[in-house]
Design an enzyme around this catalytic site. Sequence first.
Site, PDB file in Angstrom:
ATOM      1  CB  SER A 187      -0.859   0.065   1.258  1.00  0.00           C
ATOM      2  OG  SER A 187      -1.528  -1.124   1.471  1.00  0.00           O
TER       3      SER A 187
ATOM      4  CG  HIS B 289      -1.967  -0.389  -4.317  1.00  0.00           C
ATOM      5  ND1 HIS B 289      -2.273   0.923  -4.033  1.00  0.00           N
ATOM      6  CD2 HIS B 289      -2.358  -1.094  -3.218  1.00  0.00           C
ATOM      7  CE1 HIS B 289      -2.810   0.996  -2.828  1.00  0.00           C
ATOM      8  NE2 HIS B 289      -2.880  -0.207  -2.316  1.00  0.00           N
TER       9      HIS B 289
ATOM     10  CD  GLU C 223      -2.574   3.673  -6.633  1.00  0.00           C
ATOM     11  OE1 GLU C 223      -3.111   4.759  -6.406  1.00  0.00           O
ATOM     12  OE2 GLU C 223      -1.723   3.183  -5.856  1.00  0.00           O
TER      13      GLU C 223
ATOM     14  CG  ASN D 107      -3.074   4.071   0.131  1.00  0.00           C
ATOM     15  OD1 ASN D 107      -4.291   4.211   0.238  1.00  0.00           O
ATOM     16  ND2 ASN D 107      -2.512   2.889   0.054  1.00  0.00           N
TER      17      ASN D 107
HETATM   18  N1  LIG Z   1      -6.297  -4.622   3.564  1.00  0.00           N
HETATM   19  C1  LIG Z   1      -6.351  -3.625   2.715  1.00  0.00           C
HETATM   20  O1  LIG Z   1      -7.283  -2.818   2.713  1.00  0.00           O
HETATM   21  C2  LIG Z   1      -5.245  -3.471   1.689  1.00  0.00           C
HETATM   22  C3  LIG Z   1      -5.508  -2.758   0.500  1.00  0.00           C
HETATM   23  C4  LIG Z   1      -4.497  -2.663  -0.469  1.00  0.00           C
HETATM   24  C5  LIG Z   1      -3.252  -3.228  -0.221  1.00  0.00           C
HETATM   25  N2  LIG Z   1      -3.039  -3.902   0.952  1.00  0.00           N
HETATM   26  C6  LIG Z   1      -1.700  -4.515   1.150  1.00  0.00           C
HETATM   27  O2  LIG Z   1      -1.788  -5.899   0.850  1.00  0.00           O
HETATM   28  C7  LIG Z   1      -0.846  -6.616   1.647  1.00  0.00           C
HETATM   29  C8  LIG Z   1      -1.566  -7.690   2.424  1.00  0.00           C
HETATM   30  O3  LIG Z   1      -2.527  -7.090   3.262  1.00  0.00           O
HETATM   31  P1  LIG Z   1      -3.772  -7.879   3.863  1.00  0.00           P
HETATM   32  O4  LIG Z   1      -4.718  -6.847   4.344  1.00  0.00           O
HETATM   33  O5  LIG Z   1      -4.209  -8.934   2.914  1.00  0.00           O
HETATM   34  O6  LIG Z   1      -3.060  -8.573   5.125  1.00  0.00           O
HETATM   35  P2  LIG Z   1      -3.534  -9.891   5.912  1.00  0.00           P
HETATM   36  O7  LIG Z   1      -2.860  -9.811   7.232  1.00  0.00           O
HETATM   37  O8  LIG Z   1      -5.006 -10.058   5.837  1.00  0.00           O
HETATM   38  O9  LIG Z   1      -2.880 -11.080   5.064  1.00  0.00           O
HETATM   39  C9  LIG Z   1      -1.499 -11.308   4.972  1.00  0.00           C
HETATM   40  C10 LIG Z   1      -1.302 -12.813   4.850  1.00  0.00           C
HETATM   41  O10 LIG Z   1       0.065 -13.071   4.541  1.00  0.00           O
HETATM   42  C11 LIG Z   1       0.444 -14.233   5.219  1.00  0.00           C
HETATM   43  N3  LIG Z   1       1.900 -14.318   5.261  1.00  0.00           N
HETATM   44  C12 LIG Z   1       2.777 -13.863   6.181  1.00  0.00           C
HETATM   45  N4  LIG Z   1       4.043 -14.155   5.799  1.00  0.00           N
HETATM   46  C13 LIG Z   1       3.939 -14.803   4.621  1.00  0.00           C
HETATM   47  C14 LIG Z   1       4.886 -15.387   3.738  1.00  0.00           C
HETATM   48  N5  LIG Z   1       6.184 -15.328   4.005  1.00  0.00           N
HETATM   49  N6  LIG Z   1       4.422 -15.998   2.599  1.00  0.00           N
HETATM   50  C15 LIG Z   1       3.094 -16.044   2.326  1.00  0.00           C
HETATM   51  N7  LIG Z   1       2.150 -15.527   3.145  1.00  0.00           N
HETATM   52  C16 LIG Z   1       2.584 -14.922   4.278  1.00  0.00           C
HETATM   53  C17 LIG Z   1      -0.239 -14.128   6.565  1.00  0.00           C
HETATM   54  O11 LIG Z   1      -0.306 -15.394   7.204  1.00  0.00           O
HETATM   55  C18 LIG Z   1      -1.604 -13.590   6.147  1.00  0.00           C
HETATM   56  O12 LIG Z   1      -2.515 -14.609   5.866  1.00  0.00           O
HETATM   57  C19 LIG Z   1      -0.154  -5.571   2.506  1.00  0.00           C
HETATM   58  O13 LIG Z   1       1.018  -5.159   1.881  1.00  0.00           O
HETATM   59  C20 LIG Z   1      -1.167  -4.435   2.547  1.00  0.00           C
HETATM   60  O14 LIG Z   1      -0.564  -3.182   2.796  1.00  0.00           O
HETATM   61  C21 LIG Z   1      -3.992  -4.049   1.893  1.00  0.00           C
END
Ligand SMILES: NC(=O)c1ccc[n+]([C@@H]2O[C@H](COP(=O)([O-])OP(=O)(O)OC[C@H]3O[C@@H](n4cnc5c(N)ncnc54)[C@H](O)[C@@H]3O)[C@@H](O)[C@H]2O)c1
Length: 381
Positions: A122, A143, A155, A194
């Site tokens: 993000s 993104h 993005e 963002n």
């Molecule tokens: N949640 C949002 O609104 C949003 C929106 C856009 C981007 N993002 C980005 O997306 C990414 C993920 O966010 P999220 O909200 O899905 O988080 P989340 O915590 O829901 O999911 C992350 C997952 O990654 C897993 N994980 C940890 N280490 C790992 C590894 N080495 N290999 C594979 N999986 C692993 C965790 O067990 C977890 O299930 C982040 O970079 C976040 O900034 C989030």
Amino acid sequence: MDVKEKIKKVAVLGAGDMGHGIAEVCAMVGYEVTMRDIKQEFVDRGMNRIKESLAKLQEKGKISNAEEVLSRIKPVVDLEEAVKDADLIIEAVPEIFEIKTQVFSDCESLAKPECIFTSNTSTIKITELAKATKREDKFAGLHFFNPPVLMRLVEVIKGEKTSEEVMQLLVDFVKSLGKEAVRVEKDVPGFIVNRVQAPSGALLMAIVEKGIASPEEIDAKMKTIGLPMGPFELMDYTGVDIFYHAMKYYSETISKDYAPPKILEDMVKSGNLGKKTGKGWYDWSKGRPEIKASPSEKINPLDFTIVEINEAVKLVEMGVAKPEDIDKAVKLGLNRPFGPFELAKSMGVEQIVKRLEELSAEFGKEIFKPAETLKAGKLPV
Ligand SMILES: NC(=O)c1ccc[n+]([C@@H]2O[C@H](COP(=O)([O-])OP(=O)(O)OC[C@H]3O[C@@H](n4cnc5c(N)ncnc54)[C@H](O)[C@@H]3O)[C@@H](O)[C@H]2O)c1
């Protein structure tokens, strides 16, 4: 050559909120997908969420092949199995620099040399993540917005060394998902959507820190202008930790003015992360909080718009994107009716500059100072 000739297999790393949705979107349009998480239970949970979502889409008549879509997604825990045949990797692991770089450096020796690496980060600069690999030309940002199945914007972020060929292929890939791609031509923390919101987040924190209004009074005020949710309720909904990590990263990479206030740091340390933990700015243990405070008379909702316009102008000055692309990204990424430049046109540059100078002086923050173009009395074209 059609994008589907070049990309057949996609590996999604992380099966959380974003990863499961991204895997689902890719499988819905025919890509073969492996979805990887670090424990079997996490992969299973991701698969269950996909099943539920596909069932809902089928119920609504939006798809008729839920079983077939599901059969294209292979849940795995072994990283090698996940990435060895992949043409494209989409990383969606937690927003922690060290975890992401470890994942990419592990993938470097396991993936095919021609495989394209992307991150769904993000905020983190793509160029810094790419350094964990030996393929910086084949590394970019992809993104998605939450939830990926519904949100139309992606993005596509160009790192310092990303090749034009890879950028074009990724734009085509996003289109093949039925989504809108906005190119981010220069890699800056927070990219477009963002980043535009970053100073309004800092303004919210500054208002609370100075005791001008409480989070509840601010939310009550913002609801009077028609927002479905106040900013603090929304922060609780998406996760206080997400907001905290973004501010911390901006304070290290953009300006110290973004340093998270103590109150936010304390909330994260004590695990009060919002809806997911039952408590954040509000108590969520009995469902969505009821806002009882009276709207604050000491804040002006227009100030948040003004600092966002200013940041959008700065993005154009830095060469990150064109004004029309910023408007498009903000509208699609945040479900807003207008983008910052559309709003600016209806306000007048003089008024914007005057208020920015006042805000900068009142809160002692350089980040609210007007952009050069605005100071020259213009909006970028
Ligand atoms: N949640 C949002 O609104 C949003 C929106 C856009 C981007 N993002 C980005 O997306 C990414 C993920 O966010 P999220 O909200 O899905 O988080 P989340 O915590 O829901 O999911 C992350 C997952 O990654 C897993 N994980 C940890 N280490 C790992 C590894 N080495 N290999 C594979 N999986 C692993 C965790 O067990 C977890 O299930 C982040 O970079 C976040 O900034 C989030």
